[in-house]
Design an enzyme around this catalytic site. Sequence first.
Site, PDB file in Angstrom:
ATOM      1  N   CYS A   1      -1.085   3.350 -10.717  1.00  0.00           N
ATOM      2  CA  CYS A   1      -1.704   2.214  -9.660  1.00  0.00           C
ATOM      3  C   CYS A   1      -3.155   2.433 -10.137  1.00  0.00           C
ATOM      4  O   CYS A   1      -3.965   1.981 -10.208  1.00  0.00           O
ATOM      5  CB  CYS A   1      -1.479   2.481  -8.280  1.00  0.00           C
ATOM      6  SG  CYS A   1      -0.049   1.413  -8.250  1.00  0.00           S
TER       7      CYS A   1
ATOM      8  N   PHE B   1      -7.633  13.346   0.743  1.00  0.00           N
ATOM      9  CA  PHE B   1      -7.813  12.397  -0.466  1.00  0.00           C
ATOM     10  C   PHE B   1      -8.513  13.308  -0.743  1.00  0.00           C
ATOM     11  O   PHE B   1      -9.989  12.891  -1.744  1.00  0.00           O
ATOM     12  CB  PHE B   1      -8.408  11.346  -1.217  1.00  0.00           C
ATOM     13  CG  PHE B   1      -6.720  10.460  -1.173  1.00  0.00           C
ATOM     14  CD1 PHE B   1      -6.042  10.132  -0.695  1.00  0.00           C
ATOM     15  CD2 PHE B   1      -6.468   9.449  -2.140  1.00  0.00           C
ATOM     16  CE1 PHE B   1      -4.778   9.736  -0.991  1.00  0.00           C
ATOM     17  CE2 PHE B   1      -5.816   9.663  -2.940  1.00  0.00           C
ATOM     18  CZ  PHE B   1      -4.007   8.694  -1.806  1.00  0.00           C
TER      19      PHE B   1
ATOM     20  N   HIS C   1      -8.599  16.381  -2.308  1.00  0.00           N
ATOM     21  CA  HIS C   1      -7.859  17.130  -3.435  1.00  0.00           C
ATOM     22  C   HIS C   1      -8.787  17.215  -4.814  1.00  0.00           C
ATOM     23  O   HIS C   1      -8.051  16.421  -5.202  1.00  0.00           O
ATOM     24  CB  HIS C   1      -6.523  17.241  -3.186  1.00  0.00           C
ATOM     25  CG  HIS C   1      -6.565  17.694  -1.688  1.00  0.00           C
ATOM     26  ND1 HIS C   1      -6.485  18.657  -0.215  1.00  0.00           N
ATOM     27  CD2 HIS C   1      -5.578  16.091  -1.000  1.00  0.00           C
ATOM     28  CE1 HIS C   1      -5.947  17.909   0.313  1.00  0.00           C
ATOM     29  NE2 HIS C   1      -5.485  17.026   0.610  1.00  0.00           N
TER      30      HIS C   1
ATOM     31  N   ARG D   1       4.957   7.532 -14.907  1.00  0.00           N
ATOM     32  CA  ARG D   1       3.128   6.580 -15.662  1.00  0.00           C
ATOM     33  C   ARG D   1       2.005   6.633 -15.698  1.00  0.00           C
ATOM     34  O   ARG D   1       1.432   7.404 -14.539  1.00  0.00           O
ATOM     35  CB  ARG D   1       3.434   4.736 -15.793  1.00  0.00           C
ATOM     36  CG  ARG D   1       4.580   4.510 -15.790  1.00  0.00           C
ATOM     37  CD  ARG D   1       4.926   3.247 -14.955  1.00  0.00           C
ATOM     38  NE  ARG D   1       5.264   3.328 -13.442  1.00  0.00           N
ATOM     39  CZ  ARG D   1       5.649   2.316 -12.460  1.00  0.00           C
ATOM     40  NH1 ARG D   1       5.547   0.964 -13.264  1.00  0.00           N
ATOM     41  NH2 ARG D   1       5.808   2.638 -11.801  1.00  0.00           N
TER      42      ARG D   1
ATOM     43  N   PHE E   1       0.500  -1.017  -0.034  1.00  0.00           N
ATOM     44  CA  PHE E   1      -0.185   0.151  -0.222  1.00  0.00           C
ATOM     45  C   PHE E   1       0.823   1.484   0.019  1.00  0.00           C
ATOM     46  O   PHE E   1       0.461   2.209   0.088  1.00  0.00           O
ATOM     47  CB  PHE E   1      -0.007   0.129   1.241  1.00  0.00           C
ATOM     48  CG  PHE E   1      -2.063  -1.133   1.522  1.00  0.00           C
ATOM     49  CD1 PHE E   1      -3.014  -1.325   0.645  1.00  0.00           C
ATOM     50  CD2 PHE E   1      -1.656  -2.332   1.989  1.00  0.00           C
ATOM     51  CE1 PHE E   1      -3.647  -2.463   0.596  1.00  0.00           C
ATOM     52  CE2 PHE E   1      -2.480  -2.959   1.995  1.00  0.00           C
ATOM     53  CZ  PHE E   1      -3.735  -3.382   1.568  1.00  0.00           C
ATOM     54  N   LEU E   2       2.230   1.231  -0.146  1.00  0.00           N
ATOM     55  CA  LEU E   2       2.935   2.252  -0.316  1.00  0.00           C
ATOM     56  C   LEU E   2       2.670   2.941  -1.078  1.00  0.00           C
ATOM     57  O   LEU E   2       2.281   3.052  -2.105  1.00  0.00           O
ATOM     58  CB  LEU E   2       4.671   2.007  -0.041  1.00  0.00           C
ATOM     59  CG  LEU E   2       4.940   1.144  -1.547  1.00  0.00           C
ATOM     60  CD1 LEU E   2       5.439   2.366  -2.192  1.00  0.00           C
ATOM     61  CD2 LEU E   2       6.278   0.846  -1.218  1.00  0.00           C
TER      62      LEU E   2
ATOM     63  N   GLY F   1      -3.820  10.000 -11.327  1.00  0.00           N
ATOM     64  CA  GLY F   1      -2.793   9.247 -12.233  1.00  0.00           C
ATOM     65  C   GLY F   1      -1.770   8.629 -11.633  1.00  0.00           C
ATOM     66  O   GLY F   1      -2.538   7.812 -10.796  1.00  0.00           O
TER      67      GLY F   1
HETATM   68  P1  NAD Z   1       7.584  -1.240 -12.078  1.00  0.00           P
HETATM   69  O1  NAD Z   1       7.423  -0.892 -13.160  1.00  0.00           O
HETATM   70  O2  NAD Z   1       8.755  -0.209 -11.428  1.00  0.00           O
HETATM   71  O3  NAD Z   1       9.092  -2.421 -11.485  1.00  0.00           O
HETATM   72  C1  NAD Z   1       8.442  -3.731 -12.103  1.00  0.00           C
HETATM   73  C2  NAD Z   1      10.317  -4.402 -12.196  1.00  0.00           C
HETATM   74  O4  NAD Z   1      10.230  -5.493 -12.436  1.00  0.00           O
HETATM   75  C3  NAD Z   1      10.679  -3.808 -13.299  1.00  0.00           C
HETATM   76  O5  NAD Z   1      11.513  -3.484 -12.717  1.00  0.00           O
HETATM   77  C4  NAD Z   1      11.131  -5.195 -14.523  1.00  0.00           C
HETATM   78  O6  NAD Z   1      12.421  -5.336 -15.129  1.00  0.00           O
HETATM   79  C5  NAD Z   1      10.705  -6.491 -13.115  1.00  0.00           C
HETATM   80  N1  NAD Z   1      10.703  -7.351 -13.652  1.00  0.00           N
HETATM   81  C6  NAD Z   1       9.300  -8.289 -14.614  1.00  0.00           C
HETATM   82  N2  NAD Z   1       9.372  -8.875 -15.295  1.00  0.00           N
HETATM   83  C7  NAD Z   1      10.878  -9.465 -13.858  1.00  0.00           C
HETATM   84  C8  NAD Z   1      11.151 -11.092 -13.842  1.00  0.00           C
HETATM   85  N3  NAD Z   1      10.637 -11.918 -15.013  1.00  0.00           N
HETATM   86  N4  NAD Z   1      12.086 -11.383 -13.676  1.00  0.00           N
HETATM   87  C9  NAD Z   1      12.716 -10.092 -12.167  1.00  0.00           C
HETATM   88  N5  NAD Z   1      12.838  -8.587 -12.711  1.00  0.00           N
HETATM   89  C10 NAD Z   1      11.619  -8.911 -13.936  1.00  0.00           C
HETATM   90  O7  NAD Z   1       6.632  -1.915 -10.960  1.00  0.00           O
HETATM   91  P2  NAD Z   1       6.206  -0.882  -9.377  1.00  0.00           P
HETATM   92  O8  NAD Z   1       5.568   0.272  -9.589  1.00  0.00           O
HETATM   93  O9  NAD Z   1       6.731  -1.395  -8.455  1.00  0.00           O
HETATM   94  O10 NAD Z   1       4.619  -2.224  -9.444  1.00  0.00           O
HETATM   95  C11 NAD Z   1       4.844  -3.244  -9.278  1.00  0.00           C
HETATM   96  C12 NAD Z   1       3.401  -4.325  -9.231  1.00  0.00           C
HETATM   97  O11 NAD Z   1       3.313  -3.605  -7.227  1.00  0.00           O
HETATM   98  C13 NAD Z   1       2.408  -4.148  -9.187  1.00  0.00           C
HETATM   99  O12 NAD Z   1       1.953  -4.642  -9.577  1.00  0.00           O
HETATM  100  C14 NAD Z   1       1.651  -2.387  -8.849  1.00  0.00           C
HETATM  101  O13 NAD Z   1       0.943  -2.002  -9.526  1.00  0.00           O
HETATM  102  C15 NAD Z   1       2.033  -2.866  -7.549  1.00  0.00           C
HETATM  103  N6  NAD Z   1       2.578  -1.906  -7.104  1.00  0.00           N
HETATM  104  C16 NAD Z   1       3.130  -0.572  -6.861  1.00  0.00           C
HETATM  105  C17 NAD Z   1       2.974   0.624  -6.199  1.00  0.00           C
HETATM  106  C18 NAD Z   1       3.217   1.609  -6.931  1.00  0.00           C
HETATM  107  O14 NAD Z   1       3.052   2.778  -5.761  1.00  0.00           O
HETATM  108  N7  NAD Z   1       4.649   1.742  -7.658  1.00  0.00           N
HETATM  109  C19 NAD Z   1       2.134   1.166  -5.206  1.00  0.00           C
HETATM  110  C20 NAD Z   1       1.477  -0.797  -4.729  1.00  0.00           C
HETATM  111  C21 NAD Z   1       1.125  -1.518  -5.695  1.00  0.00           C
END
Ligand code: NAD
Length: 440
Positions: free
Chosen positions: A263, A252, A254, A330, A152-153, A260
């Site tokens: 997530c 939330f 605002h 993104r 949830f970060l 965007g």
């Molecule tokens: P991201 O795209 O920043 O990072 C994903 C990483 O996974 C990339 O570096 C990619 O190269 C790597 N990867 C992909 N396939 C791989 C494999 N087979 N082996 C090794 N590495 C591999 O994504 P993110 O923003 O960190 O999000 C990751 C997940 O967490 C998503 O499901 C997202 O919905 C969820 N999430 C994201 C956030 C956020 O704030 N970004 C918060 C909560 C949950």
Amino acid sequence: MNIAVVGTGYVGLVTGACFAEFGMHVTCVDKIEEKVRDLKTGRMPIYEPGLEEMVERNVKQGRLVFTTDLAAAVEQSLVIFIAVGTPPDGTGAADLTFVREVALAVARSLNEYKVVVTKSTVPMGTGSMIRKLIEENRKSPVAFSVASNPEFLREGAAVEDFMRPNRVVIGTEDPQASAILKDLYRPLYLFETPFVITDVVTAEMVKYASNAFLATKISFINEMANLCDLIGADVHDVARGMGLDNRIGGKFLHPGPGFGGSCFPKDTAAVAQIARNQGYRLRIVEAVIDVNDEQIGRVIGKVREVAGDPKGKTAALLGLSFKPNTDDIREAPPIRIIEVLQGWEMKIRAYDPVAMEPARKILKDVTFAKNEYDAAEGADVLIVATEWNQFRQLDLGRLKKLLKRPAVVDLRNIYEPSEMKRLGFNYRCVGRPGIDVSKG
Ligand code: NAD
């Protein structure tokens, strides 16, 4: 305890660094060699406050390593966190290609009992799919457990959120896995963090329900802001008047150009799609998505109000990331705003404290400025697109002199309308009475 975190993006890198900070031995795995090479030399692939120092400290103390060798990382670890991306697949559903890739690799390297945990946001039923994939592809009948531990970060506050979460959700049907994960998170008991222990599918659902609800709050206040614009009310006072009610809460609420980031757009689309697959429509979530899709078109019309016919004019855009304190672009509203403005044949001068590097890779015909004042120089209108704190402290008098005309469209409501009037700006914001000096 040895753990592996697969995927070193915003979630995986923070998770790995924070577990190392808790004292675990963490192997962070990514398939992008360049990323791993950079991490090994101390270069961060993302901007996240406090992360670089934490990574450096834990690497130095030998608790955090980076590799592309997933098989070796799996063999050495008791717990494997899957933190890879789950982007939309074109229909709105989450694309699980990367999750499957990792599950298969885990199956092939399963040498002794492991707990395989999804930290990625995955559709309900993914845990069962992973269990089946591993059962069908492991070389020998080695025992393993599957768990869900959604994250949830918030980007921009990720380290703080991971170290002091509002709650930890653990979903597993297996008491052994539950005990191991509670042990892993033991340092958080010190802060009396609440734990929600449930089954896998429910944990998967908690994440979607949470993001859908937060997105709902944003679209809700945006609709109220749009109504305020029409009737001359002030949405800040509306939000404060609402938010002071404990049942509602002030967070939330605002208004702005819509949500965007990586997530909310994809998770609202995915949960709506999951429901449709079950023959059910999440009508509230679908409305939230519709309102959000229209919000940019609605608020960007304010540029015409202050700058007139936009064709050939120059917009100075402050902010490119989807929110402050991150370089993540993104699904960032500023990027969509630029597309709209370029469609109107406007020239763009943009500035962001950290997101210009990733933006350069996807934007065409944009002049990237050295700072806010450089962006404003000679522009016909200044648009505040992301509410970075440093934009709140600008020398507005200096900005006014640099702009060709004193027009400001503040899509994040960071300035006070009365102050903008005093300074002689044609000022528009979202859901608050704008100030048009030409009308007195
Ligand atoms: P991201 O795209 O920043 O990072 C994903 C990483 O996974 C990339 O570096 C990619 O190269 C790597 N990867 C992909 N396939 C791989 C494999 N087979 N082996 C090794 N590495 C591999 O994504 P993110 O923003 O960190 O999000 C990751 C997940 O967490 C998503 O499901 C997202 O919905 C969820 N999430 C994201 C956030 C956020 O704030 N970004 C918060 C909560 C949950």
